[in-house]
Structure formats: structure tokens, C-alpha cells
Design an enzyme around this catalytic site. Structure first.
Site, PDB file in Angstrom:
ATOM      1  N   ARG A  47       0.863  -1.181   0.000  1.00 11.29           N
ATOM      2  CA  ARG A  47       0.000   0.000   0.000  1.00 11.29           C
ATOM      3  C   ARG A  47       0.898   1.229   0.000  1.00 11.29           C
ATOM      4  NH1 ARG A  47       2.176   1.662   3.774  1.00 11.29           N
ATOM      5  NH2 ARG A  47       0.802   3.451   3.647  1.00 11.29           N
ATOM      6  N   GLY A  48       0.238   2.404  -0.015  1.00 12.96           N
ATOM      7  CA  GLY A  48       0.989   3.647  -0.170  1.00 12.96           C
ATOM      8  C   GLY A  48       1.085   3.940  -1.664  1.00 12.96           C
ATOM      9  N   ALA A  49       0.761   5.192  -2.035  1.00  6.17           N
ATOM     10  CA  ALA A  49       0.610   5.518  -3.455  1.00  6.17           C
ATOM     11  C   ALA A  49       1.826   5.141  -4.317  1.00  6.17           C
ATOM     12  CB  ALA A  49       0.267   7.000  -3.596  1.00  6.17           C
ATOM     13  N   ARG A  86      -7.403  -0.385  -6.791  1.00  2.73           N
ATOM     14  CA  ARG A  86      -7.730   0.655  -5.808  1.00  2.73           C
ATOM     15  C   ARG A  86      -7.955   1.951  -6.586  1.00  2.73           C
ATOM     16  NH1 ARG A  86      -4.312   1.032  -0.453  1.00  2.73           N
ATOM     17  NH2 ARG A  86      -6.244   2.010   0.245  1.00  2.73           N
ATOM     18  N   GLN A 197      -2.054   2.460   9.997  1.00  2.00           N
ATOM     19  CA  GLN A 197      -0.801   2.628   9.246  1.00  2.00           C
ATOM     20  C   GLN A 197       0.233   3.392  10.073  1.00  2.00           C
ATOM     21  OE1 GLN A 197      -3.817   3.074   7.878  1.00  2.00           O
ATOM     22  NE2 GLN A 197      -3.841   2.621   5.706  1.00  2.00           N
ATOM     23  N   ASP A 238      -2.285  10.984  -2.191  1.00  2.00           N
ATOM     24  CA  ASP A 238      -2.660   9.930  -3.148  1.00  2.00           C
ATOM     25  C   ASP A 238      -3.059  10.509  -4.494  1.00  2.00           C
ATOM     26  OD1 ASP A 238      -3.137   8.648  -0.340  1.00  2.00           O
ATOM     27  OD2 ASP A 238      -2.905   7.011  -1.793  1.00  2.00           O
ATOM     28  N   ASN A 248      -5.743  12.261   0.557  1.00  2.82           N
ATOM     29  CA  ASN A 248      -4.796  11.466   1.353  1.00  2.82           C
ATOM     30  C   ASN A 248      -5.613  10.716   2.403  1.00  2.82           C
ATOM     31  OD1 ASN A 248      -2.005  10.728   1.880  1.00  2.82           O
ATOM     32  ND2 ASN A 248      -2.226  11.797   3.821  1.00  2.82           N
ATOM     33  N   LYS A 249      -4.938   9.913   3.201  1.00  4.10           N
ATOM     34  CA  LYS A 249      -5.618   9.067   4.185  1.00  4.10           C
ATOM     35  C   LYS A 249      -6.639   9.848   4.999  1.00  4.10           C
ATOM     36  CE  LYS A 249      -5.288   5.583   4.502  1.00  4.10           C
ATOM     37  NZ  LYS A 249      -6.219   4.719   3.736  1.00  4.10           N
TER      38      LYS A 249
HETATM   39  O1  MRU Z   1      -4.600   3.122   2.230  1.00  6.83           O
HETATM   40  P1  MRU Z   1      -3.116   3.352   2.132  1.00  6.83           P
HETATM   41  O2  MRU Z   1      -2.351   2.782   3.277  1.00  6.83           O
HETATM   42  O3  MRU Z   1      -2.567   2.932   0.794  1.00  6.83           O
HETATM   43  O4  MRU Z   1      -2.994   4.926   2.219  1.00  6.83           O
HETATM   44  C1  MRU Z   1      -1.729   5.510   2.119  1.00  6.83           C
HETATM   45  C2  MRU Z   1      -1.744   6.977   2.270  1.00  6.83           C
HETATM   46  O5  MRU Z   1      -2.772   7.613   2.401  1.00  6.83           O
HETATM   47  C3  MRU Z   1      -0.429   7.666   2.145  1.00  6.83           C
HETATM   48  O6  MRU Z   1      -0.392   8.791   2.943  1.00  6.83           O
HETATM   49  C4  MRU Z   1      -0.229   8.086   0.681  1.00  6.83           C
HETATM   50  O7  MRU Z   1      -0.418   6.993  -0.168  1.00  6.83           O
HETATM   51  C5  MRU Z   1       1.099   8.661   0.442  1.00  6.83           C
HETATM   52  S1  MRU Z   1       2.400   7.459   0.546  1.00  6.83           S
HETATM   53  C6  MRU Z   1       3.816   8.278   0.231  1.00  6.83           C
END
Ligand code: MRU
Length: 345
Positions: A47-49, A86, A197, A238, A248-249
């Protein structure tokens, strides 16, 4: 690259660190089909963009290997399928498009195409490490010019370190760089309900970096800011629209609203692969809704009445007007993002 890189590729197989099991277990899962890679992204093994994007490149390489006589239309169809895993992080579609463009441009034979795309994946991860280090220096200079302190108390949300980026992080890269320079007093780590996270992943990374940190519940943000325990907030992104609105999250926009009230700098740190300037504002961004059970259960155990429903938007949109600065590898934008983002991209 960090030895705990969450994405490895060897002998035609993608190997992902299963982030669902952290911090208690470091388990790796192997993938050799695009369907497997799709589920690895959807189920948040990775996970993470940025990491979602890098994983997609290797997923496409695997598809090419498994379809030696492929036609371009089939590759495009495979890309569309993977892109559905996603919806919010634009990096997924961005990197799939890069793969398609690469194949289209040079009309590569299947063997060559496979090798080229595997190389592309590695190159992107290496380049992102360099870019993220530069973004961290830009953020440090910005902090020094705005606040001029010898040490900083930073608050961050979700996870933006090597687990999300493949190597050095974005917002967490800023924290890492400050720590390496002896300028990090403390990093407040938002727990980041419901997927944790922050407490599971960011705290795990900060331990590996030996960086000072404390986990807090999201609800503590106002208390910390009011009591001058936060000098600046850094988060990742994201998807960033042309006007600076940033997905973002979930919980990120709460921080930006509070930071505005308490006059604390709130900055986004993200590579240009997270920008989607085709869209004018955050209203056009699809917010992923995840299962209610992520909220009502923990480790399979109910933590809410079985008769209660829950609602689980996984991201939110922070209004560009609340963002002090957006830092990318191309520079820093602030103010009227419709103009300033265009100028750096
Ligand atoms: O649902 P996730 O864990 O994929 O969400 C991740 C985030 O929101 C991060 O802050 C974002 O992807 C940036 S990662 C450098």
C-alpha cells in the site's frame, strides 16, 4: 536501497512484504500472475501511493511474461483490470500508462518488453529514492526559513516511509532527514484508524531509523497543536488536483483545518506521479470506501456491537487553500495552486 524494501522482483516473481502482518511478523508473499498482483494491491499486502504504482509496473511485466504473443489492445485491457484494484491513488494508473507508452513507443518483442518493464520498475524505485531525498532537503530549507529553529516537532499521518515508497519516504523522508541532521526533536505519529498505518507501520519504520517518536490517537491533534507541541505537519498524497486539493488518508483534512486555526504550517510532500492536474479540483477524486469490518473488528474480534453499522471512507480531500506548501521533486508550490503548480510541473 533499504534491506527491508517491501517490493522485490526476481526470477519472474514479485515478492511483497505483507504489510498486513507488521509490526509483529515480517512475512513475504510471492506473485507470478496479474490476478495475484491485483489482490496484493486490493487487499493491502502492499500500500501507499508510490508502492502501489511500482507494484503495478512489475504486475504488468508478469502479465507480459505470461502472454508472449500479446497484442497492444490486450496489454491495455490488462492495465485497465489492474487499475481497478484501488481507485484513489493516481500513481497506479500513472505507472500502468507509463508501461503501455514504453511498449507502444518501441514496439518491443515480448522478451525485450518483459526485460524493459522489469528494468523500468527498478529504475522508478531508484529515482524515487533520489527524488525523495531532494524533497526532504527542500522541506528542511522551508522549515528553516519559516521557523528558523535548531530542532523541530513534526506531526505526520498514515504511513509515507519506505513501506509506502520502496525506499526513502516522502513526508517521512522529511522526518528521516531531520533526524539524520540532529534536527528532529520528536515525530508525533498519528495512529491512523482504522488500518493503523501510523502505529503499525510508521512507528515500525521510525524504530528501524532510531528516530524519536510517539504514537498519538488522531483525536489528540488539537490538544498537541494548542499546547505548542507541533511545529509543522507533513503528510503524503494519493492524488493532487490542479487547484491543490489533495486526497490522502482519511483524517488528513482534519489536521489541515486545525493547523489553519492554530497557524501551524501544513505541507504535502509527494512525487509528481501523485499529481493529477487533468482534474480541476478534489471533487473529481473517487474516494475508496473500504469494508465496515475494518472499523468494527480488530484481528477478527468484534470491537463494536454486532448490530451497529459502520462507514469507512479510506481517504479525504484537503482543500488546497488550507495547504501551506506542496513539495515535489520539481520544486515547491504554494498560494494560488492553479498557477504555482503549473509553474513547477
Ligand atoms: O490506504 P493506504 O495505506 O494505501 O494509504 C496511504 C496513504 O494515504 C499515504 O499517505 C499516501 O499513499 C502517500 S504514501 C507516500
Amino acid at each position: 536501497m533499504n534491506q527491508f524494501t517491501p517490493i522485490q522482483f526476481s526470477n519472474g516473481k514479485l515478492i511483497l512484504l505483507d504489510q498486513r502482518q507488521l509490526p509483529s511478523k515480517e512475512v513475504f508473499i510471492e506473485y507470478d500472475s496479474i490476478e495475484g498482483v491485483y489482490s496484493g494491491i486490493k487487499d493491502m499486502v502492499v500500500r501507499g501511493a508510490p508502492c502501489i504504482g511500482f507494484t503495478a509496473i512489475f504486475g504488468m511485466a508478469i502479465w507480459i511474461k505470461n502472454h508472449p504473443d500479446f497484442k497492444l489492445e490486450q496489454l491495455i485491457k490488462a492495465g485497465s483490470y489492474l487499475n481497478e484494484a484501488r481507485p484513489t491513488a493516481v500513481n497506479l494508473g500513472f505507472e500502468i500508462q507509463n508501461v503501455i507508452e514504453e511498449i507502444k513507443r518501441d514496439q518491443l518483442s515480448s522478451d525485450k518488453a518483459y526485460e524493459r518493464i522489469v528494468d523500468l520498475g527498478f529504475q522508478k524505485i531508484a529515482k524515487s529514492e533520489e527524488d525523495n531525498r531532494n524533497m526532504a532537503k527542500t522541506a528542511e530549507a522551508e522549515l528553516d526559513s519559516r521557523l528558523g529553529q535548531s530542532r523541530y516537532k513534526i506531526l505526520t499521518h498514515c504511513n509515507t516511509g519506505f513501506l509506502a515508497c520502496g525506499s526513502v519516504g516522502t513526508a517521512l523522508g522529511v522526518v528521516q532527514n531531520l533526524h539524520e541532521k540532529g534536527k528532529l526533536e520528536n515525530c508525533w505519529v498519528d495512529e491512523t484508524r482504522p488500518y493503523l498505518q501510523g502505529s503499525r507501520l510508521t512507528a515500525y519504520e521510525l524504530n528501524k531509523l532510531n528516530a524519536p517518536h510517539k504514537i498519538v490517537v488522531e483525536g489528540a491533534a488539537s490538544f498537541l497543536m494548542k499546547n505548542k507541541m507541533v511545529d509543522a505537519i507533513f503528510t503524503g498524497a494519493d492524488r493532487i488536483a490542479a487547484n491543490g486539493d489533495t486526497a490522502n488518508k482519511v483524517g488528513t483534512s482534519n489536521l489541515a483545518v486545525l493547523a489553519h486555526y492554530y497557524n501551524i504550517p501544513f505541507c504535502i510532500v509527494a512525487p509528481s506521479s501523485s499529481f493529477d492536474t487533468q482534474i480541476e479540483s478534489g471533487e473529481e477524486i473517487q474516494i475508496e470506501l473500504r469494508s465496515a469490518e475494518e472499523i468494527t473488528k480488530y484481528n477478527g474480534q468484534l470491537i463494536a456491537p454486532s448490530t451497529s453499522e459502520a462507514y469507512n471512507p479510506s481517504f479525504d480531500i484537503t482543500d488546497g487553500k488550507l495547504i501551506t506548501g506542496i513539495i515535489s521533486e520539481k520544486g515547491i508550490a504554494s498560494g494560488n495552486y492553479l498557477e504555482t503548480l503549473k509553474a513547477i510541473l
